[in-house]
Design a protein around this motif. Sequence first.
Motif, PDB file in Angstrom:
ATOM      1  N   LYS A   1       0.837  -1.216   0.000  1.00 23.38           N
ATOM      2  CA  LYS A   1       0.000   0.000   0.000  1.00 23.38           C
ATOM      3  C   LYS A   1       0.870   1.264   0.000  1.00 23.38           C
ATOM      4  O   LYS A   1       0.553   2.238  -0.679  1.00 23.38           O
ATOM      5  N   LYS A   2       1.984   1.216   0.737  1.00 20.15           N
ATOM      6  CA  LYS A   2       2.823   2.418   0.818  1.00 20.15           C
ATOM      7  C   LYS A   2       3.557   2.717  -0.490  1.00 20.15           C
ATOM      8  O   LYS A   2       3.508   3.858  -0.961  1.00 20.15           O
TER       9      LYS A   2
ATOM     10  N   TYR B   1       1.004   3.931  -2.933  1.00 17.62           N
ATOM     11  CA  TYR B   1       0.530   5.266  -2.567  1.00 17.62           C
ATOM     12  C   TYR B   1       1.594   6.299  -2.956  1.00 17.62           C
ATOM     13  O   TYR B   1       1.276   7.365  -3.508  1.00 17.62           O
TER      14      TYR B   1
ATOM     15  N   TYR C   1       1.204   9.266  -5.444  1.00 13.67           N
ATOM     16  CA  TYR C   1       1.410  10.614  -4.913  1.00 13.67           C
ATOM     17  C   TYR C   1       2.395  11.363  -5.801  1.00 13.67           C
ATOM     18  O   TYR C   1       2.213  12.540  -6.119  1.00 13.67           O
TER      19      TYR C   1
ATOM     20  N   LYS D   1       0.034  14.124  -6.690  1.00 10.14           N
ATOM     21  CA  LYS D   1       0.151  15.060  -5.554  1.00 10.14           C
ATOM     22  C   LYS D   1      -1.189  15.310  -4.863  1.00 10.14           C
ATOM     23  O   LYS D   1      -1.415  16.373  -4.298  1.00 10.14           O
TER      24      LYS D   1
ATOM     25  N   GLU E   1      -5.474   7.592  -2.495  1.00 13.75           N
ATOM     26  CA  GLU E   1      -6.130   6.482  -1.793  1.00 13.75           C
ATOM     27  C   GLU E   1      -7.145   5.801  -2.707  1.00 13.75           C
ATOM     28  O   GLU E   1      -7.268   4.572  -2.709  1.00 13.75           O
ATOM     29  N   ASP E   2      -7.851   6.609  -3.492  1.00 14.71           N
ATOM     30  CA  ASP E   2      -8.809   6.041  -4.456  1.00 14.71           C
ATOM     31  C   ASP E   2      -8.086   5.141  -5.458  1.00 14.71           C
ATOM     32  O   ASP E   2      -8.560   4.055  -5.780  1.00 14.71           O
TER      33      ASP E   2
ATOM     34  N   VAL F   1      -5.105   3.663  -5.170  1.00 15.73           N
ATOM     35  CA  VAL F   1      -4.569   2.436  -4.554  1.00 15.73           C
ATOM     36  C   VAL F   1      -5.702   1.414  -4.406  1.00 15.73           C
ATOM     37  O   VAL F   1      -5.549   0.231  -4.743  1.00 15.73           O
ATOM     38  N   GLN F   2      -6.836   1.909  -3.918  1.00 14.13           N
ATOM     39  CA  GLN F   2      -8.009   1.040  -3.753  1.00 14.13           C
ATOM     40  C   GLN F   2      -8.402   0.411  -5.095  1.00 14.13           C
ATOM     41  O   GLN F   2      -8.709  -0.770  -5.185  1.00 14.13           O
TER      42      GLN F   2
ATOM     43  N   PHE G   1      -6.094  -2.490  -6.134  1.00 17.97           N
ATOM     44  CA  PHE G   1      -6.397  -3.751  -5.456  1.00 17.97           C
ATOM     45  C   PHE G   1      -7.739  -4.334  -5.905  1.00 17.97           C
ATOM     46  O   PHE G   1      -7.919  -5.552  -5.950  1.00 17.97           O
ATOM     47  N   PHE G   2      -8.645  -3.454  -6.273  1.00 18.10           N
ATOM     48  CA  PHE G   2      -9.923  -3.932  -6.818  1.00 18.10           C
ATOM     49  C   PHE G   2      -9.685  -4.670  -8.148  1.00 18.10           C
ATOM     50  O   PHE G   2     -10.227  -5.738  -8.393  1.00 18.10           O
TER      51      PHE G   2
END
Lengths: 260, 184
Positions: B29-30, B33, B37, B41, B47-48, B50-51, B54-55
């Motif tokens: 995740k890091k 992210y 980022y 930025k 977060e969206d 990254v989610q 994984f989806f």
Amino acid sequence: MERERIENLIIKFNNGKLSAEEQRALELLIESGQVDIESLSIGVLDKKITELSYPTPTEDLDDRFYQMLALQKREIKSSFSWKNFFSWNQLSPKLAFASIALVLGMGIGYIIKPNEKPGTEIQALSQQVNDLKEMMMLSLLEKESATERLRAVSLTSEMSEASAKVTNALLKTLNSDDNVNVRLAALEALLPYIKESSVREELIRSIAKQESPLVQVALAELMAQIQEKSSVKELEKIIQSERTPDEVKNRIKESIKILS
Amino acid sequence: MDALTDNALMLKVKDGDLDKLGLLFERYKKPLYGFFYGMTKDQELCEDLVQNVFFRILKYRYLFRGEGDFKTWMFHIARNVNHDHFRKTKWKHKESIDNWEERLESEEDRATQFRQDEEMQLLSMAMDRLPEDKREILLLSKFQEKKYKEIGDILGCSEGAVKVKVFRALQELKEVYQHLEKHL
């Protein structure tokens, strides 16, 4: 020479004095692995990028991810449909499993099934019938009528297996029945049990007890047929007896001849 | 050393053991992210994204064969997620001198927030001003730990071609960095 050219290119690059042509040459060297980016001045920048720190995600991301995961798990669990069930991908392993189970079941059934063909119930029934016939035979042998006693003797041929009781009754009939025909029938009925040594011994003993020439000849012929040499002594006694007719003596002599 | 490799975990996920994706999420995740980022930025958006990665991993888990590296496969998906997002919101991300100032201001705020030294702040700002493809290759190089062959797999090009791309991106980064140094 080549090494020198490469080093010159690197120095020129680090001083920012590369021509377009030299830039292309340097790129070719980097592409072929002859020059590492780390060995150039910009390698420092590359190293610094790896040290750049970025913010970390909030716990909100964790919550959202695990919610999504739980949702997906639920969807997988509840995603049963008849269409899927009958799709070949789903159905083929099930069919394979069912076939294997069926074959295995049949195999195990074949291995563990009872050996008796008629089954235990039928076997018990036939045993009961046999017992009844035995009882009937024994009681018929006691009858006064010779015909009844003949029926009794003939009943043994219908029995699948005669017990010791039956063979003893037959031997008794052979030795003591008043009627010659009944005695002869008893002798005939004893033939299937001739392999039993006790029956053979009794038959030899029976020779001396016989007065009827027909029974004597029948026994002598039987002894010759089964090659019972121990019967010779008994047969000779009949020959020596004055009461024995000559014809019978001759027949018995023939049998003894075969035996000796 | 991890008790279970990324690939082994992902193969379990593929076989229906979805809980194992939680372990992969914790591992990556890091970096993911960070990659997003670096590209956007925008913390909330990251977060969206990254989610979303994984989806997609869950959705397309049957495509994972375990032959290649999971991390490479994951960054391949991450790159697609990022591109899809930028395609949808193209108008927001025009690379123009006009919005540089605006981005500089927000960058200054963030710089204070993360307490990076001046040099690193400048580098971060220079990264932001790179064209998207160059920024992406440098971020992939950072998060894929300079495994140029794997980056080549993600981008669909040779290891040598990746090295040249990184080289050119670094050259431009140096120019932007020097430009910022003079004007700030």
